[in-house]
Design a protein around this motif. Structure first.
Motif, mmCIF file in Angstrom:
data_model
loop_
_atom_site.group_PDB
_atom_site.id
_atom_site.type_symbol
_atom_site.label_atom_id
_atom_site.label_comp_id
_atom_site.label_asym_id
_atom_site.label_seq_id
_atom_site.Cartn_x
_atom_site.Cartn_y
_atom_site.Cartn_z
ATOM 1 N N ASN A 1 -28.840 -0.008 15.393
ATOM 2 C CA ASN A 1 -27.297 -0.217 14.752
ATOM 3 C C ASN A 1 -26.639 1.166 15.164
ATOM 4 O O ASN A 1 -25.552 1.491 14.723
ATOM 5 C CB ASN A 1 -27.188 -0.383 13.467
ATOM 6 N N ALA A 2 -27.126 2.363 16.005
ATOM 7 C CA ALA A 2 -26.707 3.365 16.093
ATOM 8 C C ALA A 2 -25.632 2.938 17.420
ATOM 9 O O ALA A 2 -25.970 2.504 18.272
ATOM 10 C CB ALA A 2 -27.592 4.389 16.655
ATOM 11 N N PRO A 3 -24.211 3.561 16.921
ATOM 12 C CA PRO A 3 -23.324 2.889 18.049
ATOM 13 C C PRO A 3 -23.211 3.976 19.223
ATOM 14 O O PRO A 3 -23.868 5.184 19.164
ATOM 15 C CB PRO A 3 -22.047 3.222 17.412
ATOM 16 N N ARG B 1 -15.892 3.226 13.251
ATOM 17 C CA ARG B 1 -16.619 2.351 12.894
ATOM 18 C C ARG B 1 -17.082 2.188 11.356
ATOM 19 O O ARG B 1 -17.610 0.985 11.013
ATOM 20 C CB ARG B 1 -18.479 2.250 13.745
ATOM 21 N N LEU C 1 -18.421 7.493 14.767
ATOM 22 C CA LEU C 1 -18.892 6.912 13.275
ATOM 23 C C LEU C 1 -17.528 6.430 12.443
ATOM 24 O O LEU C 1 -17.683 5.413 11.574
ATOM 25 C CB LEU C 1 -19.818 7.922 12.793
ATOM 26 N N ASP C 2 -16.549 7.216 12.449
ATOM 27 C CA ASP C 2 -15.433 7.092 11.418
ATOM 28 C C ASP C 2 -14.858 5.914 11.809
ATOM 29 O O ASP C 2 -14.384 5.164 11.093
ATOM 30 C CB ASP C 2 -14.530 8.245 11.598
ATOM 31 N N SER D 1 -19.016 3.830 9.803
ATOM 32 C CA SER D 1 -20.472 3.927 9.783
ATOM 33 C C SER D 1 -20.852 5.209 9.009
ATOM 34 O O SER D 1 -20.266 6.123 9.114
ATOM 35 C CB SER D 1 -21.176 3.845 10.946
ATOM 36 N N ARG D 2 -21.880 5.016 8.017
ATOM 37 C CA ARG D 2 -22.275 6.128 7.432
ATOM 38 C C ARG D 2 -23.541 6.896 7.791
ATOM 39 O O ARG D 2 -24.408 7.713 7.647
ATOM 40 C CB ARG D 2 -22.533 5.879 5.758
ATOM 41 N N ALA D 3 -23.974 6.186 9.184
ATOM 42 C CA ALA D 3 -25.248 6.599 9.916
ATOM 43 C C ALA D 3 -25.044 7.752 10.204
ATOM 44 O O ALA D 3 -24.050 8.288 10.730
ATOM 45 C CB ALA D 3 -25.672 5.489 10.735
#
Length: 491
Positions: free
Chosen positions: A249-251, A219, A216-217, A221-223
């Motif tokens: 959009n979840a990686p 990307r 997430l970091d 992303s804050r998801a």
């Protein structure tokens, strides 16, 4: 990735790469050269092409960048990099044709690994230095190639010590308990309905959350969700594995980011002798254990038993030839000659004919002889000239492969200046034909290697016939793509 072991064929592929892809002689040569600071020759010893000019790097990017690149190259163990290359079921990095970054410096610069096609059993590796390494790009982990970080491999294993006595959650159905021990609620983990169930993977649950947050970091992303391929990980509160499709959009987190290293799996399941591990891998996984030096290959047995005419006869391997101990050699020669014309052959005559021609008859080679044959041709497949020469030096009779391919036909994938004189001294026919009528010169002419012209010239000097025609009516010159080889064949 499937449960361990996923299939007998996959396990054989893993073990074949460990044994033949990075043999002890390659490790020893690469290590010796690395320790003297000669990183280029170390790469060459491990069949890695180092296409990096440090002076050009300094001219274009400055002394500081060049020094950082050189420092990494001096600590690169190319044999360790090749040991860890992606195999079916285990992908420490993407097995893609595009360059994969190994390091990242300011301005998107870095050392890149370019992976070419396989030649025989070995994949071509090339090192480059270039830009375009994005901040989000995943690097090849340093423990896979940097001697300063090689011990970090142990941190990727499960909490139990690596050994055959360890219990693996994925083989005992205790994945949920292992997840709970890592602070993860895996009650929603799907049951292992197939080989491609997370419940069947050799996973290290303590690595899941850190790997997910790192993804997430990267990307930006804050998801709070990461796709696991089968279900997803909810990081909003307590980390929880949820069945079903992930949020949009979840990686996707690769299994390799939390999968146990291949060598740890092999050791835990008793599939590899720990002494056969790469020395740096052995010391990382089994700290404190004394490692015995491995023999380069199996010894050539003095005598091989063969069933012949209802009895057990003996063949002795000496000086590159099979010597029948229970036959008059002239009788066997006559029987082989008749068999070559389509007549019957059994026992010792059948084995000798199959060994020399590669054309299997009846039941083929008995197991001890087949094992010797396979040992030789696996080394040929991986381009292991040192291994072939060692076997021949031990008195190993040079075998033909299926279809009548001889070692002379295979010289394009080997170091022919060292091997050709040895094969000629053993009496191999420089104009031997395969089942489709091709001579070693045909094989050399179509070789894609850079040394094709040199090999063609060496065979011509040894008496190879450039006028030989295969079953399609082609001469060697008709198959050559190298202009220099064509010129030699048509001279």
């Amino acid at each position: 990735m499937s449960a361990m072991p996923p299939s007998a064929q996959t396990v054989r592929t893993w073990l074949r790469h460990r044994r033949f892809g990075v043999p002890p002689a390659v490790i020893e040569a690469a290590t010796e050269r690395r320790l003297t600071g000669d990183w280029r020759r170390a790469c060459t010893a491990a069949y890695v092409t180092p296409d990096i000019d440090l002076r050009a790097v300094e001219r274009e990017h400055g002394r500081e960048v060049a020094a950082a690149v050189e420092d990494d190259l001096r600590h690169l163990a190319p044999d360790l990099l090749r040991w860890h290359e992606p195999l079916h079921g285990h992908h420490p990095w993407p097995a893609a044709s595009r360059p994969v970054p190994m390091t990242r410096l300011a301005g998107g610069l870095g050392i890149l690994l370019v992976q070419g096609p396989r030649s025989g059993g070995r994949r071509r590796f090339q090192l480059r230095f270039d830009g375009g390494v994005s901040p989000a790009a995943e690097l090849i982990d340093r423990h896979l190639w940097d001697v300063r970080r090689a011990s970090g491999l142990r941190a990727l294993c499960g909490p139990e010590p690596v050994g055959t006595e360890a219990v693996c959650p994925h083989t005992t159905g205790r994945q949920r308990e292992a997840a709970a021990a890592a602070g993860i609620d895996a009650a929603g983990l799907a049951e292992p309905r197939s080989d491609f169930s997370l419940a069947s993977y050799p996973l290290v649950w303590s690595r899941l959350v850190p790997a997910a947050r790192a993804l997430l970091d990267r990307r930006g992303s804050r998801a709070g969700a990461v796709d696991l391929g089968e279900g997803w990980l909810d990081l909003s509160e307590q980390p929880t594995v949820v069945a079903g499709p992930p949020p949009r959009n979840a990686p996707l987190l690769q299994v390799s980011d939390w999968q146990e290293p291949l060598d740890a799996e092999l050791v835990r399941h008793g599939l590899i002798d720990p002494d056969a591990l790469h020395p740096l891998v052995h010391d990382a996984l089994l700290p404190g254990r004394s490692r015995s030096r491995q023999r380069y290959g199996p010894p050539v047995p003095a005598v091989v038993p063969v069933r012949c005419g209802g009895r057990v006869h003996r063949l002795a391997a000496r000086d590159g030839q099979w010597h029948p101990l229970d036959h008059d050699p002239s009788d066997l020669t006559r029987e082989e000659a008749l068999a070559a014309l389509g007549g019957p052959a059994e026992g010792c005559a059948d084995v000798l004919l199959s060994w020399r021609t590669g054309r299997r008859r009846d039941a083929g080679l008995p197991p001890p002889v087949q094992d010797l044959h396979d040992e030789l041709w696996q080394r040929v497949a991986y381009g292991d000239t040192d291994g072939v020469l060692r076997l021949l030096g031990d008195g190993f009779p040079p075998a033909a492969d299926r279809g009548g391919v001889t070692l002379l036909h295979a010289l394009g994938s080997l170091d022919h200046p060292r091997l050709l004189p040895r094969l000629l001294a053993l009496g191999l026919d420089v104009n031997a034909r395969t089942i489709v009528g091709e001579t070693p010169l045909h094989a050399a002419a179509r070789s894609p290697s850079d040394g094709a012209a040199d090999l063609v010239g060496a065979l011509l000097r040894a008496g190879a016939d450039p006028r030989a025609v295969n079953d399609r009516g082609q001469r060697p010159a008709d198959l050559a793509s190298d202009p220099a080889a064509v010129a030699l064949l048509r001279a």
